[in-house]
Design an enzyme around this catalytic site. Structure first.
Site, short mmCIF file in Angstrom:
data_model
loop_
_atom_site.label_atom_id
_atom_site.label_comp_id
_atom_site.label_asym_id
_atom_site.label_seq_id
_atom_site.Cartn_x
_atom_site.Cartn_y
_atom_site.Cartn_z
N LEU A 94 0.86 -1.18 0.00
CA LEU A 94 0.00 0.00 0.00
C LEU A 94 0.90 1.22 0.00
CD1 LEU A 94 -2.80 -0.88 2.61
CD2 LEU A 94 -3.03 -0.78 0.13
N ASP A 95 0.55 2.22 -0.80
CA ASP A 95 1.32 3.46 -0.83
C ASP A 95 1.28 4.11 0.56
OD1 ASP A 95 1.46 2.97 -3.58
OD2 ASP A 95 -0.38 4.14 -3.93
N ALA A 96 2.26 4.96 0.80
CA ALA A 96 2.29 5.67 2.09
C ALA A 96 1.03 6.48 2.30
CB ALA A 96 3.53 6.56 2.17
#
Length: 287
Positions: free
Chosen positions: A151-153
């Site tokens: 998951l992206d930040a």
């Protein structure tokens, strides 16, 4: 003169028919049910192993008595062999067990966690740049865990963690089409045909993408909350897809991976998956 009584021929038609229907079974040596196309008998009993019903009970399938009933009813398979005898012992680290078609994980060293990744946290167990990562939330655990996908930040929500490398690989492989579900807040209003367009597929710079499902969860002046489900795993795929149709993501949360839901797990917290959830993951991954 009364003719002598004939002794039945050994291996006669009746005996062959009976054996063909049920197969021969030695004590503690379960075999495949013998049928017209059956292969050779397979013995799954390991004399140095652990009793099957004990392992099933420890895995949370049911009480010891309930597990014995499942075995007796022919609902348990070991390495593809239906077992009906209660004296069978197996090696939980080497052999694969299914109950009613669902795989049961018997290896107690395996860990399966559902983690709610907070906003701003990097999907890494040990970030080289010193940023806050998911490893910071698991410092009390000794296992070497893998994150299933990323998951992206700036994306929060469900991230599966496990030390089961085979399952992690399957869940990430596009071939098995494991669905991921997201809630995205986007600018509104939304055109009525947006869902139809996304289901039909749109073209991105690295190829086409289509959602498996799309629905509007909530709509307010100037913004909307939509649910998107797709089995794609390309980088930033949800953000790029929604931006392409003119509705760039404001916030994004992953709520489900396959059969596993985020539920009410708080950001930064994790929970262990139940045995039923682990079995459902195996099924989703075709294992």
């Amino acid at each position: 003169m009364t003719p002598p009584r004939q002794r039945p021929r050994r291996g006669g038609s009746q005996s062959r028919s009976s054996k063909s229907a049920s197969g021969s079974t030695k004590r503690s040596q379960p075999t495949r049910t013998v049928g017209p196309d059956a292969g050779p008998e397979v013995d799954v009993h390991d004399p140095d192993g652990v009793r099957l019903q004990k392992l099933l009970a420890a895995a949370g399938v049911g009480s010891r008595r309930q597990c014995e009933t499942l075995i007796s009813e022919g609902r348990v398979q070991v390495d593809g062999v239906t077992v009906t005898e209660l004296g069978v012992r197996i090696d939980p680290l080497r052999q694969v067990v299914h109950v009613d078609g669902d795989r049961i994980q018997l290896d107690e060293s395996r860990v399966y966690l559902a983690f709610n990744k907070p906003l701003g946290v990097v999907t890494s167990m040990n970030d080289e740049l010193g940023r806050v990562d998911i490893g910071d939330y698991l410092s009390g655990r000794s296992e070497r865990l893998f994150h299933v996908g990323r998951l992206d930040a700036d994306t929060e929500g469900l991230l599966l963690l496990t030390n089961d490398g085979d399952l992690a690989h399957r869940l990430q492989h596009p071939r098995y089409g494991v669905l991921k579900t997201y809630l995205a807040q986007v600018p509104g209003p939304l055109p009525r045909d947006l869902g139809k367009r996304l289901r039909a597929g749109i073209e991105l710079e690295d190829g086409p993408v289509a959602v498996d499902s799309f629905k509007v969860v909530d709509s307010q002046p100037g913004k909307a909350l939509v649910e998107v489900a797709l089995h794609e795993g390309r980088k930033h795929i949800v953000r790029r897809m929604l931006a392409e149709v003119g509705h760039p993501v404001i916030s994004l949360v992953r709520t489900q991976v396959g059969p596993i839901r985020l539920g009410d797990t708080k950001p930064g917290k994790w929970r262990a998956l139940s045995s039923a959830e682990v079995s459902a993951l195996y099924s989703a991954a075709g294992m």
